[in-house]
Enzyme design. Structure first.
Site, PDB file in Angstrom:
ATOM      1  N   ASN A 144     -19.646 -76.081  62.809  1.00 21.86           N
ATOM      2  CA  ASN A 144     -20.502 -75.867  61.692  1.00 21.86           C
ATOM      3  C   ASN A 144     -20.023 -76.561  60.479  1.00 21.86           C
ATOM      4  O   ASN A 144     -20.432 -76.265  59.502  1.00 21.86           O
ATOM      5  CB  ASN A 144     -21.009 -74.428  61.383  1.00 21.86           C
ATOM      6  CG  ASN A 144     -20.082 -73.437  61.241  1.00 21.86           C
ATOM      7  OD1 ASN A 144     -18.636 -74.021  61.243  1.00 21.86           O
ATOM      8  ND2 ASN A 144     -20.105 -72.302  60.984  1.00 21.86           N
TER       9      ASN A 144
ATOM     10  N   GLU B 135      -6.603 -67.752  51.143  1.00 20.87           N
ATOM     11  CA  GLU B 135      -6.843 -69.012  51.667  1.00 20.87           C
ATOM     12  C   GLU B 135      -6.263 -70.386  50.952  1.00 20.87           C
ATOM     13  O   GLU B 135      -5.847 -71.053  51.643  1.00 20.87           O
ATOM     14  CB  GLU B 135      -8.400 -69.205  52.072  1.00 20.87           C
ATOM     15  CG  GLU B 135      -9.047 -68.213  53.126  1.00 20.87           C
ATOM     16  CD  GLU B 135     -10.418 -67.913  53.271  1.00 20.87           C
ATOM     17  OE1 GLU B 135     -10.765 -67.152  54.020  1.00 20.87           O
ATOM     18  OE2 GLU B 135     -11.085 -68.824  52.720  1.00 20.87           O
TER      19      GLU B 135
ATOM     20  N   TYR C  19      -7.708 -66.974  60.833  1.00 18.52           N
ATOM     21  CA  TYR C  19      -8.997 -66.493  61.164  1.00 18.52           C
ATOM     22  C   TYR C  19      -8.734 -65.156  62.052  1.00 18.52           C
ATOM     23  O   TYR C  19      -9.599 -64.374  62.637  1.00 18.52           O
ATOM     24  CB  TYR C  19      -9.766 -67.348  62.255  1.00 18.52           C
ATOM     25  CG  TYR C  19     -10.560 -68.452  61.647  1.00 18.52           C
ATOM     26  CD1 TYR C  19     -11.701 -68.176  60.812  1.00 18.52           C
ATOM     27  CD2 TYR C  19     -10.059 -69.812  62.009  1.00 18.52           C
ATOM     28  CE1 TYR C  19     -12.380 -69.371  60.329  1.00 18.52           C
ATOM     29  CE2 TYR C  19     -10.937 -70.747  61.130  1.00 18.52           C
ATOM     30  CZ  TYR C  19     -12.063 -70.445  60.357  1.00 18.52           C
ATOM     31  OH  TYR C  19     -12.879 -71.647  59.770  1.00 18.52           O
TER      32      TYR C  19
ATOM     33  N   LYS D 290     -14.414 -79.341  58.462  1.00 15.73           N
ATOM     34  CA  LYS D 290     -13.853 -79.160  59.909  1.00 15.73           C
ATOM     35  C   LYS D 290     -13.738 -80.077  60.767  1.00 15.73           C
ATOM     36  O   LYS D 290     -14.075 -81.288  60.284  1.00 15.73           O
ATOM     37  CB  LYS D 290     -14.559 -77.944  60.254  1.00 15.73           C
ATOM     38  CG  LYS D 290     -14.838 -76.673  59.707  1.00 15.73           C
ATOM     39  CD  LYS D 290     -15.467 -75.471  60.410  1.00 15.73           C
ATOM     40  CE  LYS D 290     -15.496 -74.059  59.709  1.00 15.73           C
ATOM     41  NZ  LYS D 290     -16.421 -73.126  60.266  1.00 15.73           N
TER      42      LYS D 290
ATOM     43  N   HIS E 155     -16.221 -74.796  56.180  1.00 14.34           N
ATOM     44  CA  HIS E 155     -15.785 -73.484  55.720  1.00 14.34           C
ATOM     45  C   HIS E 155     -16.039 -73.051  54.302  1.00 14.34           C
ATOM     46  O   HIS E 155     -15.755 -74.121  53.623  1.00 14.34           O
ATOM     47  CB  HIS E 155     -14.501 -73.340  56.115  1.00 14.34           C
ATOM     48  CG  HIS E 155     -13.810 -72.002  55.584  1.00 14.34           C
ATOM     49  ND1 HIS E 155     -13.952 -70.667  56.188  1.00 14.34           N
ATOM     50  CD2 HIS E 155     -13.081 -71.493  54.282  1.00 14.34           C
ATOM     51  CE1 HIS E 155     -13.328 -69.641  55.754  1.00 14.34           C
ATOM     52  NE2 HIS E 155     -12.973 -70.164  54.404  1.00 14.34           N
TER      53      HIS E 155
HETATM   54  N1  UDP Z   1     -18.370 -68.698  64.850  1.00 15.69           N
HETATM   55  C1  UDP Z   1     -18.598 -69.016  65.991  1.00 15.69           C
HETATM   56  N2  UDP Z   1     -19.545 -68.020  66.931  1.00 15.69           N
HETATM   57  C2  UDP Z   1     -20.088 -67.177  66.259  1.00 15.69           C
HETATM   58  C3  UDP Z   1     -19.911 -66.891  64.679  1.00 15.69           C
HETATM   59  C4  UDP Z   1     -18.936 -67.569  64.038  1.00 15.69           C
HETATM   60  O1  UDP Z   1     -18.065 -69.993  66.790  1.00 15.69           O
HETATM   61  O2  UDP Z   1     -20.989 -66.506  66.658  1.00 15.69           O
HETATM   62  C5  UDP Z   1     -17.354 -69.705  64.087  1.00 15.69           C
HETATM   63  C6  UDP Z   1     -17.811 -70.763  63.256  1.00 15.69           C
HETATM   64  O3  UDP Z   1     -16.987 -71.928  63.196  1.00 15.69           O
HETATM   65  C7  UDP Z   1     -17.701 -69.924  61.833  1.00 15.69           C
HETATM   66  C8  UDP Z   1     -16.375 -69.076  61.865  1.00 15.69           C
HETATM   67  O4  UDP Z   1     -16.401 -68.668  63.269  1.00 15.69           O
HETATM   68  O5  UDP Z   1     -17.876 -70.692  60.758  1.00 15.69           O
HETATM   69  C9  UDP Z   1     -16.125 -68.112  61.129  1.00 15.69           C
HETATM   70  O6  UDP Z   1     -17.174 -67.139  61.439  1.00 15.69           O
HETATM   71  P1  UDP Z   1     -17.784 -66.313  60.100  1.00 15.69           P
HETATM   72  O7  UDP Z   1     -18.771 -65.375  60.677  1.00 15.69           O
HETATM   73  O8  UDP Z   1     -16.754 -66.045  59.163  1.00 15.69           O
HETATM   74  O9  UDP Z   1     -19.036 -67.486  59.561  1.00 15.69           O
HETATM   75  P2  UDP Z   1     -18.682 -68.262  57.961  1.00 15.69           P
HETATM   76  O10 UDP Z   1     -17.946 -67.419  57.188  1.00 15.69           O
HETATM   77  O11 UDP Z   1     -17.870 -69.533  58.291  1.00 15.69           O
HETATM   78  O12 UDP Z   1     -20.195 -68.671  57.860  1.00 15.69           O
HETATM   79 MG    MG Z   2     -16.406 -66.082  57.267  1.00 14.54          MG
END
Ligand code: UDP
Ligand code: MG
Length: 139
Positions: free
Chosen positions: A114, A128, A51, A11, A117
């Site tokens: 974080n 994707e 997203y 990212k 992805h």
């Molecule tokens: N995210 C965020 N706040 C939250 C949860 C997710 O900003 O409380 C963001 C974070 O960058 C995350 C992305 O949204 O990676 C997608 O969320 P998901 O729950 O799918 O997490 P991932 O699959 O990336 O672990």
């Molecule tokens: Mg996810």
């Protein structure tokens, strides 16, 4: 649906901090083969589509701003059990909850920023990957 491929993005925070090389080293050392890869930048429309599942969530606007603010590295990775093994390698969404040695534990600043992805299913890995790559870019 093939179970040996997943999709990842390093990212914008990872690119900004100069962590591309270190993260790719973690990925290839863990046995993932890179079968597609490029430096690219998502538009707002791209991020909103990618997203879309999160569009009702309170963090959606921040997520789109973050993911479009600079270049990312998009890649398709190959390994047995790729989706599950890659989620293990990156660690929990929130780096405070991520296991020691995981990519998010090492390189993520917060639950929002974080670092990486990883697709959450074989079906989404295929969607994707196709979102970011043409067929002739995938080896
Ligand atoms: N995210 C965020 N706040 C939250 C949860 C997710 O900003 O409380 C963001 C974070 O960058 C995350 C992305 O949204 O990676 C997608 O969320 P998901 O729950 O799918 O997490 P991932 O699959 O990336 O672990
Ligand atoms: Mg996810």
């Amino acid at each position: 649906m093939r179970t040996d491929r997943t999709f990842t993005m390093l990212k914008p925070d990872s690119v900004e901090k100069g962590h591309i090389g270190a993260i790719l080293e973690k990925i290839t050392s863990a046995g993932f083969k890179i079968v597609a890869m490029k430096l690219t930048q998502m538009t707002t429309a791209d991020a909103e589509e990618f997203y879309a599942i999160h569009k009702e969530r309170p963090f959606f606007g921040e997520l789109v701003t973050y993911m479009t603010r600079g270049p990312i590295v998009a890649a398709i990775l190959e390994k047995d059990n790729a989706v599950e093994d890659f989620r293990t390698l990156i660690g929990a969404t929130n780096p405070d909850e991520a296991a020691e040695g995981t990519i998010r534990k090492l390189y993520a600043a917060s639950i929002g920023e974080n670092a990486v992805h990883g697709s959450d299913s074989d079906e989404n890995a295929a969607i994707e990957g196709a979102f970011h790559f043409a067929g002739r870019e995938i080896f």
